[in-house]
Structure formats: C-alpha cells, structure tokens
Design an enzyme around this catalytic site. Structure first.
Site, mmCIF file in Angstrom:
data_model
loop_
_atom_site.group_PDB
_atom_site.id
_atom_site.type_symbol
_atom_site.label_atom_id
_atom_site.label_comp_id
_atom_site.label_asym_id
_atom_site.label_seq_id
_atom_site.Cartn_x
_atom_site.Cartn_y
_atom_site.Cartn_z
ATOM 1 N N GLY A 1 3.616 8.106 11.041
ATOM 2 C CA GLY A 1 4.315 9.028 11.915
ATOM 3 C C GLY A 1 5.204 9.543 11.053
ATOM 4 N N GLN B 1 13.078 13.120 8.763
ATOM 5 C CA GLN B 1 12.677 12.788 7.598
ATOM 6 C C GLN B 1 12.452 13.909 6.158
ATOM 7 O OE1 GLN B 1 9.637 9.968 9.553
ATOM 8 N NE2 GLN B 1 10.235 8.800 7.285
ATOM 9 N N CYS C 1 7.715 2.681 6.177
ATOM 10 C CA CYS C 1 8.513 3.940 6.602
ATOM 11 C C CYS C 1 8.334 4.890 5.254
ATOM 12 C CB CYS C 1 9.872 3.719 7.027
ATOM 13 S SG CYS C 1 10.797 5.276 7.208
ATOM 14 N N LEU C 2 7.845 6.085 5.606
ATOM 15 C CA LEU C 2 7.636 7.216 4.430
ATOM 16 C C LEU C 2 8.853 7.382 3.519
ATOM 17 C CD1 LEU C 2 5.096 9.762 5.868
ATOM 18 C CD2 LEU C 2 4.448 7.609 4.430
ATOM 19 N N HIS D 1 9.942 3.660 16.611
ATOM 20 C CA HIS D 1 10.504 4.015 15.209
ATOM 21 C C HIS D 1 10.794 5.270 14.904
ATOM 22 C CE1 HIS D 1 9.978 3.068 10.706
ATOM 23 N NE2 HIS D 1 10.081 4.110 10.672
ATOM 24 N N GLU D 2 9.936 6.238 15.377
ATOM 25 C CA GLU D 2 10.309 7.703 15.018
ATOM 26 C C GLU D 2 11.378 8.175 15.762
ATOM 27 O OE1 GLU D 2 8.702 9.024 12.497
ATOM 28 O OE2 GLU D 2 7.384 7.294 12.248
ATOM 29 N N HIS E 1 14.470 7.541 14.524
ATOM 30 C CA HIS E 1 14.770 8.464 13.101
ATOM 31 C C HIS E 1 15.620 9.863 13.740
ATOM 32 C CE1 HIS E 1 12.920 7.245 9.376
ATOM 33 N NE2 HIS E 1 11.903 6.785 10.184
HETATM 34 ZN ZN LIG Z 1 10.389 5.923 9.321
#
Ligand SMILES: [Zn+2]
Length: 170
Positions: free
Chosen positions: A49, A54, A94-95, A136-137, A140
């Site tokens: 994701g 991000q 998480c990226l 999660h997304e 963000h």
């Molecule tokens: Zn993330």
C-alpha cells in the site's frame, strides 16, 4: 527499460507525514497520472500500500495491492470506512519506516466506500491483510503513522531502531 516512478517516499520523521491530506475534487488526467505514478512507486518498492501523503502529496488517495502477483490493485480516493469489526493484531511494515515491523490492533473486516480515479463511487468489503492495509493507508491520509499506536516507551525504542537502520543504509 521499464518506466521509473518520479516519486520519492518520505521517511519518518519527515513532518509532511503528520499533515492531514485534502479531499480530491477534480478527477482529471493529471489525477490519473498521479495514481499511475503511485502504483509504479508501490511496485518498485515492493509495498502492499502507498498513500499520497507518503510522497508529499496532500491528497486523499492511496493505492494498494495485497496479492502476491499484482492481481488485486485498488486505488481509493476520498475513502471512508462504513463499518469495521473483529479486532485483531496485525504485524505491519511501512515504506516510510524502512526495516520496521510492529504489531497494531486493527479491525479484521471493513467495508470502505471510495471513489476511483474517474470519480465513480464504489464500496468494498474485505478482511485480513487487505482490511488492515486500508486502515493503515487511511491513517496516513489523516497524518497518523502506525507507531502512533505504540506506547511512548515502545515508540521511543522503535525510533531508535529506525535511526540505526537509516544510518546503516547511508
Ligand atoms: Zn505506511
């Protein structure tokens, strides 16, 4: 050679990760270009994701593909959770936190309403990894990162680990 993404993923504690994103109101070619760039970047970095937040874009958009063969791509714009149930612990990465994996309590089943890149409204009911990923997304997009779920002590420890990982990565 394959097309490369022009986007750069922000790594915590970049302040832009803490800023709530704005709703998308214009569904034009430039938006669809952004969406394909997000998909490209997510694939390049092998994430499941990626939220616009991000990559420094203040737009309520995320892309996701929780399959192993890129067969379930979703782009969710202005998403809203309609219902959520069955809390479970999920282990997440998480990226924006390279090398960090933590356990977070999430609803295991969600129904989400969203718009696609053409402005059409859809709903999806899903569970497990996809449901966790959506939550999660969506966080963000509100400027919330997954370590915000941790106790202060665990958060401090995780940030130390992240700093160490970043130093090793140069
Ligand atoms: Zn993330």
């Amino acid at each position: 050679m394959a097309q490369m993404s022009t986007l750069t993923i922000l790594v915590y504690p970049d302040k832009r990760l803490k800023k709530p994103a704005l709703p998308v109101t214009t569904f034009d070619d430039s938006l669809r270009q952004t969406v394909s760039q997000l998909f490209l970047k997510m694939a390049e970095d092998q994430g499941v994701g990626l939220a616009a937040t991000q990559v420094g874009l203040s737009l309520r958009i995320f892309v996701m593909d929780c399959s192993h063969d890129q067969s379930r791509p979703f782009c969710m714009i202005n998403p809203q959770i309609l219902s959520a149930s069955d809390e479970q612990i999920s282990e997440e990465g998480c990226l924006s936190f390279p090398g960090i994996y933590i356990k977070v309590k999430r609803a295991n089943k969600v129904t989400v309403q969203y718009q696609n890149e053409w402005g059409e409204t859809h709903t999806l009911t899903t569970e497990n990894l996809e449901a966790h990923c959506i939550q999660h997304e969506m966080e963000h997009l509100d400027g919330i990162v997954f370590i915000d779920h941790l106790s202060p002590l665990k958060r401090q420890w995780t940030l130390k680990k992240l700093a160490k990982t970043q130093r090793l990565a140069g």
